[in-house]
Write an enzyme that holds these catalytic residues in place. Structure first.
Site, PDB file in Angstrom:
ATOM      1  N   GLU A 363       0.891  -1.156  -0.335  1.00  0.00           N
ATOM      2  CA  GLU A 363      -0.108   0.370   0.099  1.00  0.00           C
ATOM      3  C   GLU A 363       0.377   1.467  -0.491  1.00  0.00           C
ATOM      4  O   GLU A 363       0.384   2.429   0.601  1.00  0.00           O
ATOM      5  CB  GLU A 363      -0.801  -0.214   1.433  1.00  0.00           C
ATOM      6  CG  GLU A 363      -2.115  -1.142   0.803  1.00  0.00           C
ATOM      7  CD  GLU A 363      -3.472  -1.122   1.643  1.00  0.00           C
ATOM      8  OE1 GLU A 363      -3.369   0.342   2.041  1.00  0.00           O
ATOM      9  OE2 GLU A 363      -3.828  -2.058   1.647  1.00  0.00           O
TER      10      GLU A 363
HETATM   11  N1  COS Z   1      -6.007  11.938  -3.576  1.00  0.00           N
HETATM   12  C1  COS Z   1      -6.717  12.097  -4.905  1.00  0.00           C
HETATM   13  N2  COS Z   1      -5.972  12.294  -5.911  1.00  0.00           N
HETATM   14  C2  COS Z   1      -4.162  11.975  -5.783  1.00  0.00           C
HETATM   15  C3  COS Z   1      -4.209  11.253  -4.964  1.00  0.00           C
HETATM   16  C4  COS Z   1      -4.634  11.419  -2.730  1.00  0.00           C
HETATM   17  N3  COS Z   1      -4.104  10.911  -1.910  1.00  0.00           N
HETATM   18  N4  COS Z   1      -2.837  11.587  -4.317  1.00  0.00           N
HETATM   19  C5  COS Z   1      -2.791  11.900  -5.992  1.00  0.00           C
HETATM   20  N5  COS Z   1      -3.833  12.096  -7.212  1.00  0.00           N
HETATM   21  C6  COS Z   1      -3.877  12.193  -8.227  1.00  0.00           C
HETATM   22  C7  COS Z   1      -3.448  13.459  -8.260  1.00  0.00           C
HETATM   23  O1  COS Z   1      -3.724  14.543  -7.992  1.00  0.00           O
HETATM   24  C8  COS Z   1      -3.140  13.349 -10.057  1.00  0.00           C
HETATM   25  O2  COS Z   1      -4.024  13.922 -10.868  1.00  0.00           O
HETATM   26  P1  COS Z   1      -4.592  15.381 -11.425  1.00  0.00           P
HETATM   27  O3  COS Z   1      -2.999  15.241 -12.840  1.00  0.00           O
HETATM   28  O4  COS Z   1      -5.733  15.308 -11.909  1.00  0.00           O
HETATM   29  O5  COS Z   1      -4.207  16.410 -10.073  1.00  0.00           O
HETATM   30  C9  COS Z   1      -2.945  11.822 -10.299  1.00  0.00           C
HETATM   31  O6  COS Z   1      -3.471  11.157  -8.869  1.00  0.00           O
HETATM   32  C10 COS Z   1      -1.730  12.044 -10.019  1.00  0.00           C
HETATM   33  O7  COS Z   1      -0.443  12.221  -9.445  1.00  0.00           O
HETATM   34  P2  COS Z   1       0.329  12.926  -9.387  1.00  0.00           P
HETATM   35  O8  COS Z   1       0.678  13.612 -10.665  1.00  0.00           O
HETATM   36  O9  COS Z   1       1.752  12.991  -7.959  1.00  0.00           O
HETATM   37  O10 COS Z   1       1.626  11.106  -9.744  1.00  0.00           O
HETATM   38  P3  COS Z   1       2.855  10.199  -9.433  1.00  0.00           P
HETATM   39  O11 COS Z   1       3.688   9.426 -10.622  1.00  0.00           O
HETATM   40  O12 COS Z   1       3.519  11.572  -9.952  1.00  0.00           O
HETATM   41  O13 COS Z   1       2.540   9.723  -8.555  1.00  0.00           O
HETATM   42  C11 COS Z   1       2.402   8.758  -6.576  1.00  0.00           C
HETATM   43  C12 COS Z   1       1.695   9.657  -7.553  1.00  0.00           C
HETATM   44  C13 COS Z   1       3.573   8.605  -6.418  1.00  0.00           C
HETATM   45  C14 COS Z   1       2.551   9.063  -5.031  1.00  0.00           C
HETATM   46  C15 COS Z   1       1.232   7.502  -6.894  1.00  0.00           C
HETATM   47  O14 COS Z   1       1.783   6.572  -8.121  1.00  0.00           O
HETATM   48  C16 COS Z   1       1.601   6.193  -5.718  1.00  0.00           C
HETATM   49  O15 COS Z   1       0.419   6.866  -4.448  1.00  0.00           O
HETATM   50  N6  COS Z   1       2.408   4.998  -5.934  1.00  0.00           N
HETATM   51  C17 COS Z   1       1.881   4.516  -4.904  1.00  0.00           C
HETATM   52  C18 COS Z   1       1.061   2.920  -5.392  1.00  0.00           C
HETATM   53  C19 COS Z   1       0.621   2.241  -4.273  1.00  0.00           C
HETATM   54  O16 COS Z   1       0.386   2.478  -3.064  1.00  0.00           O
HETATM   55  N7  COS Z   1       1.241   0.818  -4.574  1.00  0.00           N
HETATM   56  C20 COS Z   1       0.955   0.226  -3.773  1.00  0.00           C
HETATM   57  C21 COS Z   1      -0.393  -0.862  -4.527  1.00  0.00           C
HETATM   58  S1  COS Z   1      -1.777  -1.783  -3.141  1.00  0.00           S
HETATM   59  S2  COS Z   1      -0.798  -3.090  -2.712  1.00  0.00           S
END
Ligand code: COS
Length: 380
Positions: A363
């Site tokens: 996660e």
């Molecule tokens: N709530 C709502 N929207 C969110 C958010 C949140 N907590 N976090 C990111 N977003 C949205 C952003 O606002 C963006 O949308 P807009 O372009 O419309 O503004 C979109 O998601 C993409 O976000 P971002 O540009 O920040 O993407 P990145 O590729 O830079 O990465 C991270 C974002 C690293 C935070 C994300 O890819 C992530 O959480 N990765 C881990 C995933 C994970 O937990 N994997 C385990 C799987 S489950 S075991």
């Protein structure tokens, strides 16, 4: 900040503690050894209301708050983190996602059965090449009018084989990047959906982890969650809450390891006295206790933020980052305090040490939590 627990919260905490002691503890070593999924125990947890804790009673849930949920997660995780991860995924990812963003028809059809524990669900975001880099989805859901055609592979899916309902994130329109991603409800018996072999894991071995393969699976459009292109936001918002559940799991692993180490140090004698009387051990216990209490405050804070309707992305990420570090550190020290016995399965701490590691990975890894935290504090 006042974290005084209400009568109801204390009752839920005690119910989870009793269930963990009376039902989970006895077979936990065998389930870990055999990688056995505790179906019967999951059914009992459903009967007690642990599988849909935050879901409205009208959909078969317990109608409780996030703080109650983390209290239960902590107690269950002290004894059996394999059972608690199933609780966490079903509650925070599957039920919460469906209740918050699903249609009434989806809630009636799926949520009611998931919340009561009659069936369990899985959340499918990770792929061979899209774990942390979650926007790089290779699984596709091609729009065919009244349905999607789903193709691709998902990895490391908790409840992979035992679930009946799967929330699958997939790319519909690659040109739109993460705005072209959808979340679809997939049923286990849909044609073209195959489940890979069980993963042979370091820890949480009693949980059921599989790869999933989708080969031209026809998913009705009414199974899409939210508007077209909402899938990535759905995944992020759902995971933000999921991280509070995993933070509580990490807290429970840490507290469980600490309680065992404390007890052992008051019983085991060396150099003519109980080892707790040696400052080298007493100071380890002092560090563990302090860090666990700090982690607990972060977890409670994140839960209270969610219950109060505040943004909990930052507090949830901080809670997961810190609690998972404390879980790992505490479990390693608990093994050390147990000495040779700590290396033996009967004493439970070696399992807690193996189980702790995953809380720094799933996660969102600790590194991902630092991205979330740093972006949040730097944005203003
Ligand atoms: N709530 C709502 N929207 C969110 C958010 C949140 N907590 N976090 C990111 N977003 C949205 C952003 O606002 C963006 O949308 P807009 O372009 O419309 O503004 C979109 O998601 C993409 O976000 P971002 O540009 O920040 O993407 P990145 O590729 O830079 O990465 C991270 C974002 C690293 C935070 C994300 O890819 C992530 O959480 N990765 C881990 C995933 C994970 O937990 N994997 C385990 C799987 S489950 S075991």
């Amino acid at each position: 900040m006042d974290f005084t627990l209400s009568e109801e919260q204390l009752m839920i905490q005690q119910a989870a503690k009793d269930f963990a002691q009376n039902e989970l503890l006895s077979g936990v070593i065998e389930r870990d050894d055999a990688q056995k999924f505790p179906s019967e125990l999951v059914r009992k947890m459903g009967e007690l209301g642990f599988m849909g804790m935050m879901v409205d009673e009208k959909y078969g849930g317990s109608g409780l708050g996030t703080l109650s949920y983390v209290l239960a997660m902590e107690e269950l995780s002290k004894i059996d983190a394999s059972a608690s991860v199933m609780v966490s995924v079903n509650n925070s990812l599957v039920c919460w996602g469906l209740e918050t963003y699903g249609t009434e028809e989806q809630k009636q059809k799926y949520l009611t059965r998931l919340a009561s524990g009659e069936i369990i669900g899985a959340f499918c975001l990770s792929e061979p090449e899209a774990g942390s880099d979650a926007t790089s989805q290779k699984t596709t859901a091609i729009d065919k009018g009244d349905h999607y055609i789903l193709n691709g592979t998902k990895n490391w899916i908790t409840n992979g084989n035992q679930a009946e309902v799967y929330l699958v994130i997939a790319q519909t329109d690659r040109e739109k990047g993460h705005h072209g991603i959808n979340a679809l409800i997939v049923e286990k018996n849909m044609e073209g959906f195959d489940i890979g072999p069980k993963e042979n894991k370091l820890g949480i071995r009693g949980s059921d982890t599989h790869s999933l393969m989708f080969n031209d699976v026809k998913v009705p459009k009414k199974n899409r969650i939210g508007d077209d292109g909402f899938g990535f936001k759905f995944a992020m918002k759902t995971l933000a809450g999921g991280r509070i559940g995993i933070a509580a799991q990490a807290l429970g692993i840490a507290a469980g390891a600490y309680e065992l180490a404390l007890k052992y140090s008051k019983e085991r004698k060396a150099f003519g006295t109980e080892i707790a009387n040696h400052q080298v051990i007493a100071f380890k216990l002092a560090d563990m206790h302090t860090k666990i209490q700090a982690a607990r405050h972060l977890v409670y804070q994140a839960a209270c933020d969610k219950d109060a309707g505040n943004d909990y992305t930052l507090s949830g990420a901080m809670a997961k980052l810190y609690a998972s570090e404390v879980a790992m550190e505490t479990a390693v020290e608990a093994v050390q305090i147990h000495g040779g016995n700590g290396y033996v399965k009967d004493y439970h701490v070696e399992r807690l040490m193996r189980d702790a590691k995953i809380t720094q990975i799933y996660e969102g890894t600790s590194e991902i939590q630092k991205i979330v935290i740093s972006r949040s504090i730097l944005k203003d």
